[in-house]
Enzyme design. Structure first.
Site, PDB file in Angstrom:
ATOM      1  N   SER A 197      26.915  36.872  33.656  1.00  8.47           N
ATOM      2  CA  SER A 197      27.975  37.341  34.553  1.00  8.47           C
ATOM      3  C   SER A 197      29.334  37.225  33.875  1.00  8.47           C
ATOM      4  O   SER A 197      29.545  36.326  33.049  1.00  8.47           O
ATOM      5  CB  SER A 197      27.980  36.479  35.825  1.00  8.47           C
ATOM      6  OG  SER A 197      29.141  36.744  36.589  1.00  8.47           O
ATOM      7  N   TYR A 218      27.071  28.549  40.220  1.00  7.16           N
ATOM      8  CA  TYR A 218      26.431  29.801  39.777  1.00  7.16           C
ATOM      9  C   TYR A 218      26.795  30.116  38.333  1.00  7.16           C
ATOM     10  O   TYR A 218      25.932  30.385  37.488  1.00  7.16           O
ATOM     11  CB  TYR A 218      26.870  30.924  40.716  1.00  7.16           C
ATOM     12  CG  TYR A 218      26.551  32.325  40.267  1.00  7.16           C
ATOM     13  CD1 TYR A 218      25.268  32.845  40.422  1.00  7.16           C
ATOM     14  CD2 TYR A 218      27.534  33.137  39.693  1.00  7.16           C
ATOM     15  CE1 TYR A 218      24.975  34.136  40.012  1.00  7.16           C
ATOM     16  CE2 TYR A 218      27.250  34.426  39.281  1.00  7.16           C
ATOM     17  CZ  TYR A 218      25.976  34.919  39.445  1.00  7.16           C
ATOM     18  OH  TYR A 218      25.691  36.200  39.037  1.00  7.16           O
TER      19      TYR A 218
HETATM   20  N1  LIG Z   1      26.275  42.482  41.467  1.00  4.04           N
HETATM   21  C1  LIG Z   1      27.149  41.793  40.752  1.00  4.04           C
HETATM   22  O1  LIG Z   1      28.362  41.865  40.956  1.00  4.04           O
HETATM   23  C2  LIG Z   1      26.666  40.938  39.602  1.00  4.04           C
HETATM   24  C3  LIG Z   1      27.598  40.551  38.643  1.00  4.04           C
HETATM   25  C4  LIG Z   1      27.197  39.766  37.577  1.00  4.04           C
HETATM   26  C5  LIG Z   1      25.886  39.381  37.479  1.00  4.04           C
HETATM   27  N2  LIG Z   1      24.978  39.752  38.423  1.00  4.04           N
HETATM   28  C6  LIG Z   1      23.584  39.319  38.240  1.00  4.04           C
HETATM   29  O2  LIG Z   1      22.762  40.465  38.190  1.00  4.04           O
HETATM   30  C7  LIG Z   1      21.450  40.141  38.642  1.00  4.04           C
HETATM   31  C8  LIG Z   1      21.011  41.148  39.690  1.00  4.04           C
HETATM   32  O3  LIG Z   1      21.917  41.092  40.783  1.00  4.04           O
HETATM   33  P1  LIG Z   1      22.085  42.332  41.789  1.00  4.04           P
HETATM   34  O4  LIG Z   1      23.534  42.571  41.927  1.00  4.04           O
HETATM   35  O5  LIG Z   1      21.189  43.440  41.427  1.00  4.04           O
HETATM   36  O6  LIG Z   1      21.566  41.631  43.153  1.00  4.04           O
HETATM   37  P2  LIG Z   1      20.756  42.272  44.391  1.00  4.04           P
HETATM   38  O7  LIG Z   1      21.193  43.681  44.628  1.00  4.04           O
HETATM   39  O8  LIG Z   1      20.915  41.271  45.484  1.00  4.04           O
HETATM   40  O9  LIG Z   1      19.232  42.312  43.887  1.00  4.04           O
HETATM   41  C9  LIG Z   1      18.616  41.100  43.545  1.00  4.04           C
HETATM   42  C10 LIG Z   1      17.227  41.357  43.008  1.00  4.04           C
HETATM   43  O10 LIG Z   1      16.691  40.102  42.551  1.00  4.04           O
HETATM   44  C11 LIG Z   1      15.539  39.790  43.305  1.00  4.04           C
HETATM   45  N3  LIG Z   1      15.505  38.356  43.560  1.00  4.04           N
HETATM   46  C12 LIG Z   1      16.461  37.596  44.144  1.00  4.04           C
HETATM   47  N4  LIG Z   1      16.061  36.308  44.168  1.00  4.04           N
HETATM   48  C13 LIG Z   1      14.844  36.265  43.590  1.00  4.04           C
HETATM   49  C14 LIG Z   1      13.904  35.234  43.322  1.00  4.04           C
HETATM   50  N5  LIG Z   1      14.112  33.960  43.680  1.00  4.04           N
HETATM   51  N6  LIG Z   1      12.745  35.569  42.695  1.00  4.04           N
HETATM   52  C15 LIG Z   1      12.506  36.844  42.346  1.00  4.04           C
HETATM   53  N7  LIG Z   1      13.324  37.857  42.593  1.00  4.04           N
HETATM   54  C16 LIG Z   1      14.483  37.565  43.210  1.00  4.04           C
HETATM   55  C17 LIG Z   1      15.598  40.616  44.569  1.00  4.04           C
HETATM   56  O11 LIG Z   1      14.275  40.813  45.045  1.00  4.04           O
HETATM   57  P3  LIG Z   1      14.001  41.274  46.610  1.00  4.04           P
HETATM   58  O12 LIG Z   1      14.564  42.662  46.726  1.00  4.04           O
HETATM   59  O13 LIG Z   1      12.537  41.286  46.758  1.00  4.04           O
HETATM   60  O14 LIG Z   1      14.726  40.298  47.464  1.00  4.04           O
HETATM   61  C18 LIG Z   1      16.262  41.891  44.051  1.00  4.04           C
HETATM   62  O15 LIG Z   1      15.326  42.729  43.414  1.00  4.04           O
HETATM   63  C19 LIG Z   1      21.510  38.692  39.120  1.00  4.04           C
HETATM   64  O16 LIG Z   1      21.038  37.840  38.111  1.00  4.04           O
HETATM   65  C20 LIG Z   1      22.993  38.463  39.337  1.00  4.04           C
HETATM   66  O17 LIG Z   1      23.327  37.097  39.196  1.00  4.04           O
HETATM   67  C21 LIG Z   1      25.341  40.533  39.477  1.00  4.04           C
END
Ligand SMILES: NC(=O)c1ccc[n+]([C@@H]2O[C@H](COP(=O)([O-])OP(=O)(O)OC[C@H]3O[C@@H](n4cnc5c(N)ncnc54)[C@H](OP(=O)(O)O)[C@@H]3O)[C@@H](O)[C@H]2O)c1
Length: 254
Positions: free
Chosen positions: A146, A159
């Site tokens: 991140s 986090y």
């Molecule tokens: N969005 C941002 O601004 C941002 C910025 C920097 C980094 N990130 C990182 O990017 C990654 C993806 O985030 P995102 O924005 O795509 O979030 P998201 O839209 O909430 O999607 C999260 C995904 O991870 C899965 N997941 C969550 N907890 C899990 C667990 N304990 N075991 C297995 N699968 C799990 C969810 O599965 P289900 O659908 O089945 O719940 C979903 O497929 C994360 O590592 C996050 O920290 C995000």
């Protein structure tokens, strides 16, 4: 690496960044094994969309916070590889699944901290360990971190500390897996409009505007921006990029 169609394993491929990375990779000729934790129907729709692009995909359940389940998950991956692809190895691993916890350092509970350790550090560490025997030599690993490891916003201390740890792990994995020709990089997204953190970046107008105003390119990131970065990092032309932290944030807080 094999000259066949590459196969990417993406954790958290049912929604958000993982979903978009899966679709973008499929558009560029990669087959996909994606995982979901609870969103089974969303995962099935990603599989259908990939198949509509003429590529193959399967969705498997996985809780990245439950390291005790990883041996069984590796068996499920082995079976999927055999039945869908008649192969025993895949090529790319995207450690992407995760959730956010928003709490000041002074207020973070042990339970919140432990959840973050399990999902963002212990999970990717031991999942990668369990899956490495199923990866082709010459493969690639991307660990999703991140922008919050470079800049600090109140409420993300625990986090971001986990994400910082994964960046260190990336360099050690790269060092140790180089002998197999496997490169390992960190991809660090800035704030992206997904369901992450209750969809705050997307749905909270003030937060959205604050991020846009602090981003050199003048807007908040879209999931597709990160899908494109994943494709670029996994392309043959990026083969010499190794052990690096690549930030994809549109130039946030520069
Ligand atoms: N969005 C941002 O601004 C941002 C910025 C920097 C980094 N990130 C990182 O990017 C990654 C993806 O985030 P995102 O924005 O795509 O979030 P998201 O839209 O909430 O999607 C999260 C995904 O991870 C899965 N997941 C969550 N907890 C899990 C667990 N304990 N075991 C297995 N699968 C799990 C969810 O599965 P289900 O659908 O089945 O719940 C979903 O497929 C994360 O590592 C996050 O920290 C995000």
């Amino acid at each position: 690496m094999s000259t066949q169609t590459p196969i990417a394993l993406i954790t958290g491929g049912s929604r958000g960044l993982g979903r978009h990375a899966a679709l973008k990779l499929a558009e560029h000729g990669t087959d996909v094994i994606l995982t979901y934790r609870s969103a089974q129907s969303e995962a099935a729709s990603v599989v259908a969309a990939i198949e509509a692009l003429g590529r193959r995909a399967v969705a498997l359940p996985l809780d990245v916070g439950d390291a005790a389940s990883f041996a069984a998950f590796a068996t499920a991956v082995t079976e999927a590889l055999k039945h869908v692809w008649q192969r025993d190895r895949f090529d790319y691993l995207l450690n992407n699944a995760g959730m956010g916890v928003h709490a000041l350092v002074t207020d973070t509970t042990e339970a919140q901290f432990d959840d973050l350790v399990d999902v963002h550090l212990k999970g990717p560490f031991f999942l990668t360990q369990k899956l490495l025997p199923l990866m082709n030599d010459g493969g690639r690993i991307i660990n999703v971190s991140s922008g919050l490891t470079r800049f600090a916003l109140p409420g993300y201390g625990a986090y971001a500390a986990m994400k910082g740890a994964i960046e260190v792990l990336t360099r050690y994995q790269a060092k140790e897996l180089g002998a197999r020709g496997i490169s390992v990089n960190t991809l660090a997204p800035g704030a992206i409009e997904t369901d992450f953190g209750g969809g705050a970046v997307r749905d909270n107008k003030e937060l959205n505007q604050m991020v846009a105003s602090q981003t050199a390119l003048g807007r908040v990131g879209q999931p597709d921006d990160i899908g494109g970065a994943v494709v670029a990092l996994l392309s043959p032309e990026s083969r010499w990029i190794n052990a690096q932290r690549i930030e994809a944030s549109g130039g946030m807080f520069v």
